[in-house]
Every structure is written in structure tokens, then in C-alpha cells.
Design an enzyme around this catalytic site. Structure first.
Site, PDB file in Angstrom:
ATOM      1  CE1 TYR A 132      -3.060   3.048   0.671  1.00 38.84           C
ATOM      2  CE2 TYR A 132      -2.629   2.801   3.032  1.00 38.84           C
ATOM      3  CZ  TYR A 132      -3.214   3.495   1.973  1.00 38.84           C
ATOM      4  OH  TYR A 132      -3.929   4.633   2.233  1.00 38.84           O
ATOM      5  CE1 TYR A 145       3.458  -3.460  12.110  1.00 37.94           C
ATOM      6  CE2 TYR A 145       2.206  -2.010  13.560  1.00 37.94           C
ATOM      7  CZ  TYR A 145       2.902  -2.221  12.385  1.00 37.94           C
ATOM      8  OH  TYR A 145       3.036  -1.198  11.487  1.00 37.94           O
ATOM      9  CG  PHE A 163       0.451   9.116  14.164  1.00 41.34           C
ATOM     10  CD1 PHE A 163       1.802   9.454  14.089  1.00 41.34           C
ATOM     11  CD2 PHE A 163      -0.108   8.961  15.407  1.00 41.34           C
ATOM     12  CE1 PHE A 163       2.566   9.646  15.239  1.00 41.34           C
ATOM     13  CE2 PHE A 163       0.642   9.154  16.564  1.00 41.34           C
ATOM     14  CZ  PHE A 163       1.971   9.495  16.474  1.00 41.34           C
TER      15      PHE A 163
END
Ligand code: UFG
Length: 323
Positions: A11, A141, A169
């Protein structure tokens, strides 16, 4: 300049690759296509299919490639999955990443830009969060990304590798050609837009009993093109450093849904369900340091513009990527 982009079929990596190519860089995308899409690789880039866990391969690519810089996006990034399969996160995000660092040293790469995250802060004590907030992740993570930041520091002090770690963010939005298409999709904005496209019946709101004005979680939605701009600036930064990338504005889950209703003209039915484990109530970033030291000038400062761009892409690509 010649740049290696790991995860350039993903992405954020795909939009950064496009941004670099538009600016005249030569880009090689290195991606395993495990979560990325072949069609998300800009046609102007060289493409190498491979996994950074293949130590010999990635070190060879870097030794022979003559790369000036590396942008490292290749990672697993689902907080929830990391809580049930932590080994996958430590093995890939930390262990395989070390192969890349060794390759960077052997290939004499001058600049390394790392895709880090606000998830390294855990539950912050200050909002907006500055870079000197204590990093105390609450998921494997976040921990795996923090561990890689620490490894970078050692490679910098031992081998002189210059690096910049960018703590994003909530990445959202799309470029003209590249957008968000995960499988499974877990992120708020693309799921809301799937409802608007008629691909899902409703959006589930994960809890409305948080200590926020409307009871839903607040996040700082940062456009991927603003992230791309920061990556290019970071490449040229004269020194190593860590920077937050956010807008400084928070937006609740309900506000995102409301904005999406206006933008799409769809009713977007919402269903209230229980909290999702591990969701902090508020994550908003202070990015003054990136503005001051990198000269970063984000262009998208409100969530509506971010959702609009995600919607433009989703409407044109209702099935996501074909490959
Ligand atoms: N949410 C819903 N319904 C959904 C999906 C999400 O209510 O169907 C809520 C979440 O509970 C959260 C907000 O929308 O409050 C945003 O959720 P996302 O899943 O879109 O993103 P996160 O805030 O969980 O993002 C976090 C970190 C990032 C990290 C990312 C990795 O903030 O740094 O997880 O997945 F990269």
C-alpha cells in the site's frame, strides 16, 4: 539516484515508488508478493520478486545493485495477528530485516529510510505524541518495529549507516494510480468504502465507550502522498533520526463514517459491537520535528480530503488490484 524499495508492491510502498519515479529517481522494487500486488508496482520501476528472508539473495542484490538508498516497507502489519502469531512478526519484521541491513552495509548504501509506526509508543502519556514519548509497545507488531529501530541505531554506530525511522500514524488515502487493497482488510477507511461500494452490508464500530467526546477511538489519518514526500526528504537528511508523521488532528471512528457518508452519498449503515482488544482510545502525532528538521510540508490536513482521495481510487478500482 538509485533506490531499492522493499515492499514496493504494498500500500504505502507503491505510492512512494510512484512519487520517486515522478521525481526522476531510478527505482527497483523488491517484493515477495505475499501481501503485495504485482499490479501495484509502477510500470516504470524495475521489479525483483523475492523475500528479504532470503539472505543470500537480498545481500547479492545490494552488493551488485549500486543503490544510493533503501526505503524499507516490507513487513507484516496487523496488530491483531501479531497477538496470536508473534513469531511471524519477530521473524520477518526483525530477523529478515537484519539481512537487509547486512546487505546495506556490504553494498555501501548511503541512506536507509525505515517505515516505522506510532504503534512503537503503546499507550502514550502525552497527546499529541512527541518523539521523546516513552516507547512501550503493547503488541508484538509494535515491538518488532521498535526492535528494528534499535538494530538501525547499532548499524549506524558500528558501520556508519545513516538512517531515518519514520513513525507513521494512520496511513490512509490514495494516489491517482495506487490505493489500499489488503486481504483480509482490517482498516477503517477501506472497510467503510467497501460498504459504500455495496461490497459489505455495514461497518462495525468497535466500541463507543472510550473516554473521547463521542465514545469512539480517535486516530490521526495521514495521507500516503504526504508520507511519500517525507520519505524523499528523509533520504537526503544529513543525519540519522526518528520522526513522527501525522497531521496533529484527530478524527473519531464516527467522524470518519459521517465524512464518508457525505463524500460517497451512501447511507453506510453502522453496527455497534464490542471493543477490539489492543485499541488505544487516542493516537495523535506531533510532527513538528519532521517539519523543522526534514522540511516536511504535509498537504492533506483534514480527514475529509484523505477519505475523498481513497474514495476516488476505490470507485475506479472497485475490485482492488487484479493480481
Ligand atoms: N475500526 C472500527 N471498525 C473496523 C475497523 C476499525 O471501528 O471495522 C476502528 C478501530 O477500532 C480503531 C480505528 O477504527 O479505533 C482505526 O483502526 P484501523 O484498523 O484502521 O487502524 P489502527 O488504529 O488499528 O492502526 C494501528 C496503528 C498503526 C499500525 C496499524 C497496523 O495505529 O500504526 O495499526 O495495522 F500501522
Amino acid at each position: 539516484m538509485k533506490i531499492l524499495v522493499t515492499g514496493g508492491a504494498g500500500y504505502i510502498g507503491s505510492a512512494c515508488t510512484e512519487y520517486l519515479l515522478d521525481k526522476g529517481y531510478a527505482v527497483t522494487v523488491f517484493d515477495s508478493l505475499v501481501t503485495g500486488h504485482r499490479d501495484a508496482v509502477d510500470k516504470r520501476a524495475e521489479f525483483l520478486e523475492g523475500d528479504i528472508s532470503n539472505r543470500e539473495l537480498i545481500i547479492n542484490v545490494l552488493k551488485k545493485g549500486g543503490f544510493d538508498g533503501i526505503m524499507h516497507f516490507a513487513a507484516y502489519s496487523l496488530v491483531g495477528e501479531s497477538m496470536t502469531n508473534p513469531g511471524k512478526y519477530f521473524q520477518n519484521n526483525l530477523g529478515a530485516g537484519i539481512n537487509l541491513l547486512d546487505g546495506a552495509v556490504e553494498g555501501k548504501v548511503k541512506s536507509f529510510v525505515f517505515s516505522s509506526t506510532c504503534a512503537t509508543y503503546g499507550e502514550p502519556t502525552q497527546i499529541p505524541i512527541p518523539e521523546n514519548e516513552k516507547q512501550s509497545p503493547i503488541s508484538p507488531y509494535g515491538e518488532s518495529k521498535l526492535m528494528f529501530e534499535k538494530a538501525l541505531k547499532w548499524y549506524s554506530s558500528i558501520f556508519g549507516l545513516k538512517y531515518v525511522a519514520l513513525r507513521y500514524f494512520n496511513a490512509a488515502g490514495a494516489s491517482k494510480n495506487f490505493g489500499e487493497d489488503h486481504n483480509p482488510e482490517t482498516h477503517l477507511v477501506p472497510i467503510v468504502l467497501k460498504v459504500a461500494l455495496g461490497k459489505m452490508k455495514s461497518i462495525k464500530i468497535f466500541g463507543d465507550d472510550y473516554p473521547t467526546p463521542d465514545g469512539t477511538c480517535i486516530r490521526d489519518y495521514i495521507h500516503i502522498l504526504d508520507l511519500a514526500q517525507a520519505h524523499e526528504l528523509a533520504l537526503h537528511s544529513p543525519r540519522s533520526g526518528h520522526y513522527n508523521l501525522g497531521t496533529g488532528n484527530g478524527c473519531s471512528v464516527k467522524e470518519i463514517i459521517e465524512a464518508s457518508r457525505k463524500i460517497t452519498g451512501h447511507a453506510i449503515p453502522a453496527e455497534l459491537v464490542g471493543r477490539r482488544p489492543g485499541d488505544p482510545p487516542r493516537l495523535i502525532g506531533c510532527s513538528d520535528l519532521a517539519k523543522k528538521e526534514l522540511g516536511w510540508k504535509p498537504r492533506f490536513e483534514n480527514a475529509e480530503a484523505v477519505v475523498q482521495s481513497a474514495w476516488d481510487w476505490a470507485k475506479n478500482n472497485p475490485e482492488g488490484y487484479l493480481s
